[in-house]
Structure formats: structure tokens, C-alpha cells
Design a protein around this motif. Structure first.
Motif, PDB file in Angstrom:
ATOM      1  N   ASP A  43       0.834  -1.206   0.000  1.00 38.65           N
ATOM      2  CA  ASP A  43       0.000   0.000   0.000  1.00 38.65           C
ATOM      3  C   ASP A  43       0.870   1.258   0.000  1.00 38.65           C
ATOM      4  N   SER A  44       0.185   2.419  -0.108  1.00 37.48           N
ATOM      5  CA  SER A  44       0.895   3.700  -0.212  1.00 37.48           C
ATOM      6  C   SER A  44       1.650   4.055   1.062  1.00 37.48           C
ATOM      7  N   LYS A  45       1.069   3.723   2.231  1.00 33.89           N
ATOM      8  CA  LYS A  45       1.724   4.069   3.499  1.00 33.89           C
ATOM      9  C   LYS A  45       3.067   3.362   3.627  1.00 33.89           C
ATOM     10  N   SER A  46       3.117   2.055   3.355  1.00 30.34           N
ATOM     11  CA  SER A  46       4.378   1.310   3.454  1.00 30.34           C
ATOM     12  C   SER A  46       5.377   1.789   2.402  1.00 30.34           C
ATOM     13  N   ARG A  47       4.859   2.222   1.225  1.00 29.56           N
ATOM     14  CA  ARG A  47       5.755   2.738   0.180  1.00 29.56           C
ATOM     15  C   ARG A  47       6.357   4.086   0.570  1.00 29.56           C
ATOM     16  N   VAL A  48       5.589   4.950   1.215  1.00 34.75           N
ATOM     17  CA  VAL A  48       6.119   6.235   1.701  1.00 34.75           C
ATOM     18  C   VAL A  48       7.224   5.993   2.716  1.00 34.75           C
ATOM     19  N   ASP A  49       6.968   5.095   3.688  1.00 32.49           N
ATOM     20  CA  ASP A  49       7.971   4.806   4.720  1.00 32.49           C
ATOM     21  C   ASP A  49       9.247   4.250   4.097  1.00 32.49           C
ATOM     22  N   PHE A  50       9.095   3.306   3.177  1.00 30.97           N
ATOM     23  CA  PHE A  50      10.266   2.696   2.528  1.00 30.97           C
ATOM     24  C   PHE A  50      11.036   3.720   1.708  1.00 30.97           C
ATOM     25  N   PHE A  51      10.330   4.551   0.948  1.00 31.07           N
ATOM     26  CA  PHE A  51      10.968   5.538   0.072  1.00 31.07           C
ATOM     27  C   PHE A  51      11.822   6.514   0.860  1.00 31.07           C
ATOM     28  N   PHE A  52      11.262   7.084   1.921  1.00 32.24           N
ATOM     29  CA  PHE A  52      11.993   8.103   2.682  1.00 32.24           C
ATOM     30  C   PHE A  52      13.031   7.508   3.632  1.00 32.24           C
ATOM     31  N   ASP A  53      12.938   6.204   3.920  1.00 31.41           N
ATOM     32  CA  ASP A  53      13.931   5.565   4.788  1.00 31.41           C
ATOM     33  C   ASP A  53      15.097   4.984   3.993  1.00 31.41           C
ATOM     34  N   THR A  54      15.024   5.039   2.659  1.00 26.87           N
ATOM     35  CA  THR A  54      16.069   4.448   1.819  1.00 26.87           C
ATOM     36  C   THR A  54      16.837   5.572   1.134  1.00 26.87           C
ATOM     37  N   SER A  55      18.046   5.843   1.615  1.00 23.54           N
ATOM     38  CA  SER A  55      18.818   6.982   1.097  1.00 23.54           C
ATOM     39  C   SER A  55      19.379   6.712  -0.304  1.00 23.54           C
ATOM     40  N   ASN A  56      19.721   5.457  -0.602  1.00 22.50           N
ATOM     41  CA  ASN A  56      20.337   5.126  -1.900  1.00 22.50           C
ATOM     42  C   ASN A  56      19.317   4.428  -2.808  1.00 22.50           C
ATOM     43  N   ARG A  57      18.099   4.986  -2.836  1.00 16.47           N
ATOM     44  CA  ARG A  57      16.996   4.328  -3.538  1.00 16.47           C
ATOM     45  C   ARG A  57      17.199   4.254  -5.049  1.00 16.47           C
ATOM     46  N   TYR A  58      18.040   5.142  -5.613  1.00 18.69           N
ATOM     47  CA  TYR A  58      18.231   5.137  -7.072  1.00 18.69           C
ATOM     48  C   TYR A  58      19.474   4.344  -7.483  1.00 18.69           C
ATOM     49  N   ASN A  59      19.845   3.332  -6.688  1.00 16.67           N
ATOM     50  CA  ASN A  59      21.091   2.615  -6.952  1.00 16.67           C
ATOM     51  C   ASN A  59      21.066   1.830  -8.270  1.00 16.67           C
ATOM     52  N   GLN A  60      19.870   1.334  -8.677  1.00 22.02           N
ATOM     53  CA  GLN A  60      19.799   0.563  -9.919  1.00 22.02           C
ATOM     54  C   GLN A  60      18.826   1.148 -10.934  1.00 22.02           C
ATOM     55  N   ASN A  61      17.853   1.888 -10.465  1.00 26.98           N
ATOM     56  CA  ASN A  61      16.878   2.514 -11.373  1.00 26.98           C
ATOM     57  C   ASN A  61      16.896   4.010 -11.175  1.00 26.98           C
ATOM     58  N   SER A  62      16.796   4.748 -12.269  1.00 29.79           N
ATOM     59  CA  SER A  62      16.890   6.206 -12.204  1.00 29.79           C
ATOM     60  C   SER A  62      15.655   6.800 -11.534  1.00 29.79           C
ATOM     61  N   ALA A  63      15.782   8.065 -11.159  1.00 25.32           N
ATOM     62  CA  ALA A  63      14.659   8.776 -10.544  1.00 25.32           C
ATOM     63  C   ALA A  63      13.478   8.864 -11.506  1.00 25.32           C
ATOM     64  N   TYR A  64      13.759   8.910 -12.809  1.00 26.57           N
ATOM     65  CA  TYR A  64      12.674   8.970 -13.799  1.00 26.57           C
ATOM     66  C   TYR A  64      11.881   7.663 -13.805  1.00 26.57           C
ATOM     67  N   ASP A  65      12.558   6.518 -13.602  1.00 28.29           N
ATOM     68  CA  ASP A  65      11.832   5.242 -13.499  1.00 28.29           C
ATOM     69  C   ASP A  65      10.892   5.257 -12.297  1.00 28.29           C
ATOM     70  N   TRP A  66      11.400   5.747 -11.177  1.00 24.11           N
ATOM     71  CA  TRP A  66      10.572   5.844  -9.962  1.00 24.11           C
ATOM     72  C   TRP A  66       9.384   6.770 -10.206  1.00 24.11           C
ATOM     73  N   LEU A  67       9.652   7.902 -10.885  1.00 24.82           N
ATOM     74  CA  LEU A  67       8.585   8.872 -11.117  1.00 24.82           C
ATOM     75  C   LEU A  67       7.479   8.282 -11.984  1.00 24.82           C
ATOM     76  N   ASP A  68       7.858   7.535 -13.023  1.00 29.76           N
ATOM     77  CA  ASP A  68       6.857   6.902 -13.893  1.00 29.76           C
ATOM     78  C   ASP A  68       5.989   5.926 -13.105  1.00 29.76           C
ATOM     79  N   THR A  69       6.619   5.126 -12.252  1.00 31.25           N
ATOM     80  CA  THR A  69       5.868   4.148 -11.461  1.00 31.25           C
ATOM     81  C   THR A  69       4.947   4.838 -10.458  1.00 31.25           C
ATOM     82  N   VAL A  70       5.443   5.870  -9.792  1.00 31.29           N
ATOM     83  CA  VAL A  70       4.622   6.603  -8.822  1.00 31.29           C
ATOM     84  C   VAL A  70       3.437   7.262  -9.530  1.00 31.29           C
TER      85      VAL A  70
END
Length: 655
Positions: A43-70
């Protein structure tokens, strides 16, 4: 010195015990696919927590990939009218745009969320306000940034409204460092090596920006040692995010060390630090726009350019990093111009110089005025916060006093009850109990009085310190006004005003540095005042032999301020007029002593060209002479002027 030795000792001991290299640690989960983990969450709540708790979130996928999925999740939530999920995915959108460097888009989304703040939980409010705070900082909208920080304090998310980073953005790096040290040092625990590394790195950065490069370099080296100790601390386990953040901080610190070596023109020394810094920041800050990476790339390009390695220089200049900050754009253009000038392509060099001139012309008209207005606004807010803090301290002191009085009254009532209960006992027992009570009350009152005196001295020192800082701020504002003024008469008047403000600021500086807050030691004050005046009149006064005879003389603030202003006028006049040819035999003699009782005598002489023949007529129109006469009246005396064979003599007696 002892604490620094302890840190180095711990670092060496941990180095011996550590199984791997101290310089940096690889993140164990560096190969983890955070993007895939994010998509698998329910769900969205667990995704918000994971996103902001992960500092190196773009290690394999670019920010644009994340933006498209969001965006896909957001559209789905909008179709089902799930307002909570819509807000949470919009929050992630805002942070991704910030990471991409699109601060205006990030701010626009965050402001929409801010309008509906009342319906969100406190944790989400904190995330929204942090994004807005960062966006306003990048867009240099500092007045809006202050409003956000004030709201944070009202919500209990911050204890105080801090200003040090804003002062640094406005060019007041020394002020920023002083406030940062005051506010942050007390919050750092002895065993928190990461926080200590951050603290020393920030202090070093303020000093580097203030051009105190050797001192800054020592702080960065200490920060580097502390982050190594942090990695070597095998007693405390670290998460993947903590290791990632530590390595990113290591990269920033190494880059700052490299920048210091560049400022010191030690280009060969700077290169390995900058190269390792770029490598660490790229590895542990993947996908995020970071000024440190751009700045370090430009710095290493300058190193290779200065070392005539043009191929390496152009490799770094032509990479895919696009500067966002104006200062970085100007530096890149300057480096290109220098490169083309050295290689003989003067047309291209001239084109880049023209680009810089156009940028400066577009900024020159408004930039200084805007910064002055923002600095004035921040200063007002800082003074208002200081006033509120002092009022709160005063209220707490009054509350403590009332509590002590109530406690004393209760104790008295208890003793009175005991006395009436024990009336049948002998007078000796009664006298003994009464004696104990009196001794106790005296001890408490003595303790209270001693604490009150200590607090009073601390408050007085703080007041003098803030008055000095405010006067220095006024002096800085006068300097800014001088740069925007073309009239020579106006510039001269502003410089004279600045000199007078500095003379008063020195009084308050000497007061809060003294153990005795009631008097000022005049020998040291006069020496400091002479140095201050010399800094204003740079072309005069350096070949003049100045003799000061005021050893052992102390004055209270009511006499020191008018005396300091009189002396400021006299020394300024000597530097400006007495030695028009900057003679090497120029002499100034300043004499101050106490005579009988509280009587004092002041004498000032110079062997310059002396006063003009019509000096009596000029005295009526000269602001300096009129000011000195009025200041002499404050000292309940009269300023006397004698023409001598060489120069002029001013003197007066005062109480």
C-alpha cells in the motif's frame, strides 16, 4: 587537545581491530533492487515509509523510473478516490522532483499538500515541511523558509528557529558559524562519531567559504578522522542506509579537503582527494542532483588546467553534469575561457567571457539589493527570537523564584505547626529547631542569590555579545550600501559612519570578553580601535609610528563610548589629512592617565601638517569637530586644541 588525541587513539585502536579498510565501507545491500522492493509493497503508506527511509533508492533505477511508477500508482488512486493514497504518492512525487533538481515543481506539489496540512498525521506534516524548507533554500526564498521553520517549532518538530544556514547563503559565513556552534554543539554526544564528523565538516565549510582556508582544512581533517572512527566502530552495528550515508559524508569531506588545497593553490595535492570524493558521491548518492559533485568536478578541472593537462581538464569540463547554481555556471564558463585562451582559440575564450558578463549584468542590479533586504529580514527575525528567548528565560527565572518563595512559605508553615504541637517541650529544643530553620533559609537564600548573580552576568555578556553582533551587522549593511553608491561624498560619509559603528562595537566586545563587566581596559581597546580604523583607511596609517600610553587605565561604559568615538574621529582625521604624502616619519602619540581621585587626563598629538588657518571657522561646519565637542560635553569637559610647531594637540581633563 585532549579530546582530539582521544579520537585519534580510538581511531587507531579500532583500525587494528577492524577486519577491513577504515577509509570507507561498502554497503552490504548495494546490489539490492530497492525499486523492485518498492513495487512489491502492499500500500501507499508502506511505500512512503520505505521511500523516505532508503537513502540510496536510485542505486539501480533512475529517478525517472521511480517517477513513472509513482505516476501510475497516483492515477490508480485518483480513479478510486483514495484521497490518503493520492496525498502520499504526491509527497513521493515532490521528493523525486527535488532529487532531480526541479525545485519549482517540487515546491508546487508540496504547497498543494501544505494547504491540506490539518488532515495529515504529524509524521507526514514533517516530511512536507522538510521538502518545502529544502526547496525554499535552493530557490533562495529565505523569508518563506523562516516561516516554514517557525511552523515546525509550533508543531513541536523543532525546538528553535535556526538561521545559520540562511546567514551562510547570504554571505555571512562567520555569523553562521558562531550561531551553528552555539546551537548544535550542545546536542552532540561524545560517542556519536557520525554527528561529530558532520559538525566538524560544517564548521570547516563555513571557514572555507570565509576564506580561512588553513583553519578550515584542520576541521575537515578532524571530520575525516571521525568518520573513519565511525566506520571502525565494530561495537555498534549499522544499517545499510547508515553505511550509505556515512560513505556519502566521507565523499563530501574529502571533496572539501580537495577544495581547500585548490584555494591554497596546491593543485597536485587536491587531485586525489577530489577524485575519491567524486567516486564516493557518485556511488552513494546515485540519481540525485548534488552541488558537491558539480563543484568537485569543476575544482578538479581547474587543477588539471593549472597543471597544463588540457586533455584531462576538458574531460571533466565536458561531462554530462549541468551546473544549476549561478556561481558554478560562472566558474565553468571561466574555466572554458581560460582553456581556450591557453590553447590559442581566443574567439571561443571571448565568447565564454561574454556569457559570464551577460550573467553578471543580469544579476548585478537586483542581486545585492535583494540580499540586503533578505539579510535585514533575517536579522529582524533573529532579534525577535532572541528577545522572545530572553523573555522566556526571565519568566522561568521569575517562576523559579516564586516556587522558592512558596516552598519557603510551606516550610515556615510546617515549622509553625511543629512549634505549636511541641509547645510543651522545653525552650532549649524550641531554640534548637528554630536555629536549624534559620540556617537552612540562609543557605537557600545564599544559593539563590549566587545563582541569580551568575545568571545576571551571563545575560549581560549575552546582551553585549548580541549588541556587538548587531553593530557589526549594521557595519556590514553600510559596506553593502557603499558598494552601490557612486557619490564620493556619500561613500566617505558611509565609511565614517562604519568606523564609528565599529568603535562602539569594540566597546561591547571588550565588555563581554572581560571577567568584570563594569569596566573596560583602555590600552587593549585603543590598540583594537587603531587596527579597526587602519582597516577602513587602507592607504593611510601604515607608515605612521603610533605610541599608546594608557596602561592600567580602566573606564566604565558611560565614559568609554564617548571617549572611543572622540579617539576614532581624531585617528581618522590624522590618517586622512595629517600626512598627505604618507611620510615615514609620521608620529601619533595617545596619552591617557588617571590623576587625583577619579580625575582623568587625555592628550592626543600628531606631527602632521596641522590644522588649516581657518580651522576655527571650519569647526562650526565640520561634523567631526561638532561631534567631538558634544561627546566631550558628555564627559563633562571641554575639548582643547593647540597648534604646535609640528602638527596639532588635542587634550582635556574629565571626571
Amino acid at each position: 587537545m585532549k579530546k582530539g588525541f582521544l579520537v585519534l587513539f580510538i581511531g587507531f585502536f579500532c583500525f587494528l581491530l577492524a577486519p577491513s579498510e577504515v577509509k570507507a565501507q561498502d554497503v552490504p545491500s548495494q546490489s539490492e533492487n530497492y525499486f523492485q522492493q518498492f513495487k512489491e509493497l502492499p500500500d501507499s503508506k508502506s511505500r512512503v515509509d520505505f521511500f523516505f527511509d532508503t537513502s540510496n533508492r536510485y542505486n539501480q533505477n533512475s529517478a525517472y523510473d521511480w517517477l513513472d511508477t509513482v505516476n501510475v500508482y497516483l492515477n490508480s488512486s485518483q480513479k478510486t478516490s483514495d484521497s490518503t493514497s493520492v496525498s502520499e504518492y504526491r509527497l513521493i512525487q515532490s521528493q523525486i522532483y527535488y532529487d532531480l533538481g526541479d525545485y519549482e515543481k517540487s515546491l508546487a506539489i508540496a504547497k498543494d499538500l501544505y494547504e491540506a496540512m490539518e488532515e495529515f498525521p504529524l509524521e507526514m506534516k514533517s516530511l512536507i515541511l522538510n521538502i518545502m524548507d529544502n526547496d525554499y533554500s535552493k530557490l533562495e526564498l529565505f523569508d518563506k523558509q523562516i516561516e516554514i521553520r517557525r511552523y515546525k517549532r509550533e508543531l513541536g518538530l523543532a525546538e528553535n528557529v535556526s538561521f545559520y544556514d540562511i546567514y551562510s547563503s547570504l554571505g555571512q559565513h562567520r555569523k553562521a558559524m558562531e550561531d551553528y556552534m552555539t546551537e548544535e554543539k550542545k546536542n552532540i554526544e561524545d560517542g556519536d562519531f557520525y554527528a561529530q564528523a558532520v559538525y566538524n565538516n560544517n564548521i570547516g565549510n563555513y571557514l572555507r567559504l570565509d576564506k580561512s582556508t588553513p583553519t578550515a582544512l584542520s576541521y575537515f581533517k578532524k571530520a575525516n578522522a571521525l568518520i573513519d572512527v565511525y566506520f571502525s566502530d565494530i561495537l555498534n552495528s549499522k544499517t545499510a542506509n547508515q553505511i550509505n550515508e556515512g560513505n556519502h559524508l566521507k565523499g563530501v569531506i574529502l571533496g572539501n579537503i580537495g577544495k581547500c588545497h585548490v584555494q591554497l593553490k596546491e593543485y597536485q595535492k587536491a587531485i586525489p582527494f577530489l577524485e575519491e570524493s567524486i567516486e564516493l558521491i557518485k556511488k552513494y548518492n546515485t540519481g540525485k542532483v548534488t552541488p558537491d559533485l558539480v563543484e568537485n568536478t569543476l575544482e578538479i578541472a581547474e587543477c588539471y588546467l593549472q597543471l597544463n593537462n588540457y586533455e584531462k581538464a576538458t574531460d571533466y569540463l565536458s561531462n554530462d553534469l549541468t551546473p544549476v547554481k549561478i556561481k558554478n555556471i560562472l566558474k565553468r564558463n571561466r574555466l572554458y575561457a581560460s582553456y581556450y585562451d591557453r590553447t590559442g582559440d581566443f574567439k571561443s575564450a571571448n565568447e565564454y567571457l561574454k556569457q559570464n558578463n551577460r550573467i553578471r549584468d543580469s544579476l548585478e542590479d537586483n542581486d545585492t539589493n535583494i540580499k540586503s533586504q533578505q539579510l535585514e529580514s533575517v536579522l529582524k527575525q533573529d532579534l525577535e527570537n532572541s528577545r522572545k528567548m530572553m523573555e522566556a528565560q526571565k519568566a522561568d527565572l521569575e517562576k523559579s523564584r516564586n516556587e522558592i518563595i512558596e516552598k519557603d512559605e510551606k516550610i515556615s508553615l510546617v515549622f509553625i505547626s511543629l512549634i505549636f504541637t511541641l509547645l510543651g517541650f522545653s525552650g532549649l529544643v524550641y531554640a534548637y529547631l528554630k536555629s536549624i530553620k534559620n540556617q537552612r533559609l540562609i543557605a537557600e537564600q545564599k544559593h539563590f542569590i549566587e545563582n541569580s548573580l551568575i545568571e545576571k552576568d551571563s545575560l549581560l555578556k549575552e546582551i553585549h555579545h548580541r549588541v556587538k553582533n548587531n553593530l557589526q551587522m549594521v557595519s556590514s549593511l553600510l559596506s553593502l550600501q557603499t558598494k552601490n553608491t557612486k557619490s564620493k561624498a556619500a561613500i566617505m560619509a558611509l565609511e565614517e559612519g562604519k568606523s564609528r559603528v565599529k568603535a562602539m562595537a569594540l566597546i561591547h566586545q571588550k565588555l563581554y570578553q572581560n571577567e568584570d563587566l563594569s569596566v573596560i581596559e583602555m590600552q587593549g581597546y585603543i590598540e583594537s580601535l587603531i587596527n579597526s580604523v587602519q582597516s577602513v583607511y587602507k592607504k593611510g596609517g601604515h607608515n605612521i609610528n603610533i605610541t599608546i600610553d594608557a596602561e592600567g587605565v580602566e573606564l566604565d561604559i558611560d565614559r568609554a563610548i564617548p571617549f572611543g568615538l572622540i579617539l576614532n574621529e581624531l585617528v581618522s582625521n590624522s590618517f586622512k589629512y595629517a600626512f598627505p604624502h604618507d611620510e615615514e616619519n609620521g608620529k601619533i602619540y595617545i596619552h591617557l592617565r588617571k590623576t587625583q581621585g577619579q580625575e582623568g587626563f587625555f592628550e592626543y598629538t600628531d606631527n602632521g601638517v596641522g590644522l588649516p588657518e581657518d580651522s576655527d571657522e571650519r569647526a562650526n561646519s565640520s561634523m567631526g569637530i561638532r561631534l567631538m565637542n558634544r561627546l566631550a560635553n558628555q564627559l563633562q569637559t571641554t575639548l582643547n586644541i593647540d597648534r604646535t610647531a609640528e602638527g596639532v594637540r588635542f587634550w582635556f581633563h574629565f571626571k
